[in-house]
Design a protein around this motif. Sequence first.
Motif, PDB file in Angstrom:
ATOM      1  N   ASN A   1       0.968  -1.066   0.017  1.00 36.83           N
ATOM      2  CA  ASN A   1       0.305   0.071   0.006  1.00 36.83           C
ATOM      3  C   ASN A   1       0.650   1.426  -0.185  1.00 36.83           C
ATOM      4  O   ASN A   1       1.842   1.694   1.040  1.00 36.83           O
ATOM      5  CB  ASN A   1      -0.725  -0.405   0.889  1.00 36.83           C
TER       6      ASN A   1
ATOM      7  N   SER B   1      -6.285  -2.817 -13.458  1.00 34.93           N
ATOM      8  CA  SER B   1      -6.381  -3.468 -11.761  1.00 34.93           C
ATOM      9  C   SER B   1      -7.166  -4.806 -11.830  1.00 34.93           C
ATOM     10  O   SER B   1      -8.372  -4.756 -13.007  1.00 34.93           O
ATOM     11  CB  SER B   1      -7.078  -2.780 -10.980  1.00 34.93           C
ATOM     12  N   THR B   2      -6.233  -5.733 -11.748  1.00 32.89           N
ATOM     13  CA  THR B   2      -7.119  -7.204 -12.161  1.00 32.89           C
ATOM     14  C   THR B   2      -8.490  -7.381 -11.295  1.00 32.89           C
ATOM     15  O   THR B   2      -9.763  -7.868 -11.776  1.00 32.89           O
ATOM     16  CB  THR B   2      -6.502  -8.332 -11.248  1.00 32.89           C
ATOM     17  N   ASN B   3      -9.188  -6.609  -9.955  1.00 33.46           N
ATOM     18  CA  ASN B   3     -10.801  -6.202  -9.334  1.00 33.46           C
ATOM     19  C   ASN B   3     -11.093  -5.819 -10.424  1.00 33.46           C
ATOM     20  O   ASN B   3     -12.098  -6.306 -10.654  1.00 33.46           O
ATOM     21  CB  ASN B   3     -10.010  -5.447  -8.362  1.00 33.46           C
TER      22      ASN B   3
ATOM     23  N   GLN C   1       1.135  -4.748 -12.643  1.00 36.63           N
ATOM     24  CA  GLN C   1      -0.474  -3.694 -12.671  1.00 36.63           C
ATOM     25  C   GLN C   1      -0.074  -2.865 -11.948  1.00 36.63           C
ATOM     26  O   GLN C   1       0.993  -2.133 -11.876  1.00 36.63           O
ATOM     27  CB  GLN C   1      -1.089  -4.720 -11.457  1.00 36.63           C
TER      28      GLN C   1
ATOM     29  N   GLY D   1      -3.548  -0.348  -8.712  1.00 39.76           N
ATOM     30  CA  GLY D   1      -3.686  -1.086  -8.262  1.00 39.76           C
ATOM     31  C   GLY D   1      -4.792  -0.554  -7.016  1.00 39.76           C
ATOM     32  O   GLY D   1      -3.729   0.699  -6.511  1.00 39.76           O
ATOM     33  N   ARG D   2      -6.146  -1.639  -6.631  1.00 41.82           N
ATOM     34  CA  ARG D   2      -6.920  -0.730  -5.428  1.00 41.82           C
ATOM     35  C   ARG D   2      -6.424  -1.053  -4.582  1.00 41.82           C
ATOM     36  O   ARG D   2      -6.301  -2.662  -4.205  1.00 41.82           O
ATOM     37  CB  ARG D   2      -7.718  -0.873  -6.009  1.00 41.82           C
ATOM     38  N   GLY D   3      -6.738  -0.656  -3.222  1.00 43.35           N
ATOM     39  CA  GLY D   3      -6.240  -1.696  -1.918  1.00 43.35           C
ATOM     40  C   GLY D   3      -7.730  -1.145  -1.030  1.00 43.35           C
ATOM     41  O   GLY D   3      -8.902  -1.002  -1.413  1.00 43.35           O
ATOM     42  N   ARG D   4      -8.153  -1.360  -0.011  1.00 43.67           N
ATOM     43  CA  ARG D   4      -8.997  -1.584   1.231  1.00 43.67           C
ATOM     44  C   ARG D   4      -9.572   0.087   1.186  1.00 43.67           C
ATOM     45  O   ARG D   4      -8.554   1.303   1.361  1.00 43.67           O
ATOM     46  CB  ARG D   4      -8.827  -1.708   2.433  1.00 43.67           C
TER      47      ARG D   4
ATOM     48  N   TRP E   1      -2.275   0.194  -4.184  1.00 40.80           N
ATOM     49  CA  TRP E   1      -1.889  -0.753  -4.113  1.00 40.80           C
ATOM     50  C   TRP E   1      -0.588  -1.297  -5.368  1.00 40.80           C
ATOM     51  O   TRP E   1      -0.775  -0.683  -6.218  1.00 40.80           O
ATOM     52  CB  TRP E   1      -2.666  -2.435  -4.605  1.00 40.80           C
TER      53      TRP E   1
ATOM     54  N   LYS F   1       4.632  -6.472   6.265  1.00 40.45           N
ATOM     55  CA  LYS F   1       3.197  -7.091   5.189  1.00 40.45           C
ATOM     56  C   LYS F   1       4.291  -7.653   3.862  1.00 40.45           C
ATOM     57  O   LYS F   1       4.788  -7.240   3.105  1.00 40.45           O
ATOM     58  CB  LYS F   1       1.786  -5.907   5.113  1.00 40.45           C
TER      59      LYS F   1
ATOM     60  N   VAL G   1      -6.373 -10.322  -5.253  1.00 44.07           N
ATOM     61  CA  VAL G   1      -4.857 -10.423  -4.082  1.00 44.07           C
ATOM     62  C   VAL G   1      -3.659 -10.274  -4.639  1.00 44.07           C
ATOM     63  O   VAL G   1      -3.229 -10.155  -6.321  1.00 44.07           O
ATOM     64  CB  VAL G   1      -4.740 -12.385  -4.232  1.00 44.07           C
TER      65      VAL G   1
HETATM   66  C1  BTN Z   1      -5.012  -3.692   0.860  1.00 42.27           C
HETATM   67  O1  BTN Z   1      -4.155  -4.213   1.026  1.00 42.27           O
HETATM   68  O2  BTN Z   1      -5.563  -2.360   1.307  1.00 42.27           O
HETATM   69  C2  BTN Z   1      -5.785  -4.496  -0.689  1.00 42.27           C
HETATM   70  C3  BTN Z   1      -4.587  -4.643  -1.818  1.00 42.27           C
HETATM   71  C4  BTN Z   1      -4.843  -5.377  -2.433  1.00 42.27           C
HETATM   72  C5  BTN Z   1      -4.357  -5.536  -4.081  1.00 42.27           C
HETATM   73  C6  BTN Z   1      -4.707  -7.323  -4.891  1.00 42.27           C
HETATM   74  S1  BTN Z   1      -3.521  -7.055  -6.604  1.00 42.27           S
HETATM   75  C7  BTN Z   1      -4.910  -7.734  -6.908  1.00 42.27           C
HETATM   76  C8  BTN Z   1      -6.512  -6.968  -7.081  1.00 42.27           C
HETATM   77  N1  BTN Z   1      -6.058  -6.124  -7.816  1.00 42.27           N
HETATM   78  C9  BTN Z   1      -6.693  -4.731  -6.982  1.00 42.27           C
HETATM   79  O3  BTN Z   1      -6.481  -3.707  -7.929  1.00 42.27           O
HETATM   80  N2  BTN Z   1      -6.248  -4.671  -6.340  1.00 42.27           N
HETATM   81  C10 BTN Z   1      -6.126  -6.320  -5.537  1.00 42.27           C
END
Ligand code: BTN
Length: 277
Positions: free
Chosen positions: A2, A45-47, A69, A72-75, A80, A143, A163
């Motif tokens: 993060n 972002s794979t999500n 990626q 990437g998105r996190g919480r 990410w 982490k 993940v």
């Molecule tokens: C966090 O630590 O807040 C969660 C991070 C999650 C990152 C993963 S990487 C693959 C998937 N695609 C995203 O955009 N986010 C998750």
Amino acid sequence: MNTPPPPPADSAFSGDEQGYSRDDLDRIVAETFVERVEHRPECASTNSRALELAGDNSASCTLVLADRQTDGRGRGENRWWSAEGALTFSVLVKPDLFRLPTRRWPQVSLTTGLAICDAIDELLSDPPACLKWPNDVYLGGRKVCGILVEGTDGGERSLVVGVGVNVNNSATAAPAELREKSVALCDVAGRSLPRVDVLVAILQQLARQLDRLGSEKEELQSQWTCRCLLTGRQVEIELPAGRRMGVCRGIDADGALLLETDGGTERFVSGVVTRFD
Ligand code: BTN
């Protein structure tokens, strides 16, 4: 990892730069519950991509796998950051496959974390991987993995399990503010690991643990309490209503964090752990 800042231009990456081969993708389908792999050399972002696929019924058990990626998105508002060599993927799970009732969905994140701990322990003998409630995995106090589980709205609902694992993206090349807090599997192993091996181990453990969640196996609670990094520590949790402090007493059967506060033992179903001693 993060972080707000952009990735550095260079990195200490020395692993499987080539990404995933056709054989790797076939192996994933042959050895795990995944039915289809959408492999992308680069993906924002794979999500987000898996959420786009969720409306398509034939996309059940699809894995979106990115070599790289870029957004990437996190919480919450977290981003990410993943450098070359990180494992980033999202798997689209139809809850029926694991007979997961809606009330169990909030525990999918913890259960995924547990599966990842099991997979890491399978690959590296020491130190044991720990769960940092509710969606991180730690190795040696740092982490190593973040998890982002998202649900789709409307129609036949699905879960996207996202993940990010630091595999060959050594923490030594991470931005300064992350260097002390993060670790990669290659840092612990002292060598690079084929990302496909890590992915297959995670997906196999994920199927096993989601199956347990769906069949309401009681041992899940003892497993996530056993893996809980926070147990016995003074913890600060941030809630919409403010911050609370307490000593962690584990995780209950519904996945809530238990803190012994001035008011007795309180359970927290959501919140951000901002500090632990
Ligand atoms: C966090 O630590 O807040 C969660 C991070 C999650 C990152 C993963 S990487 C693959 C998937 N695609 C995203 O955009 N986010 C998750």
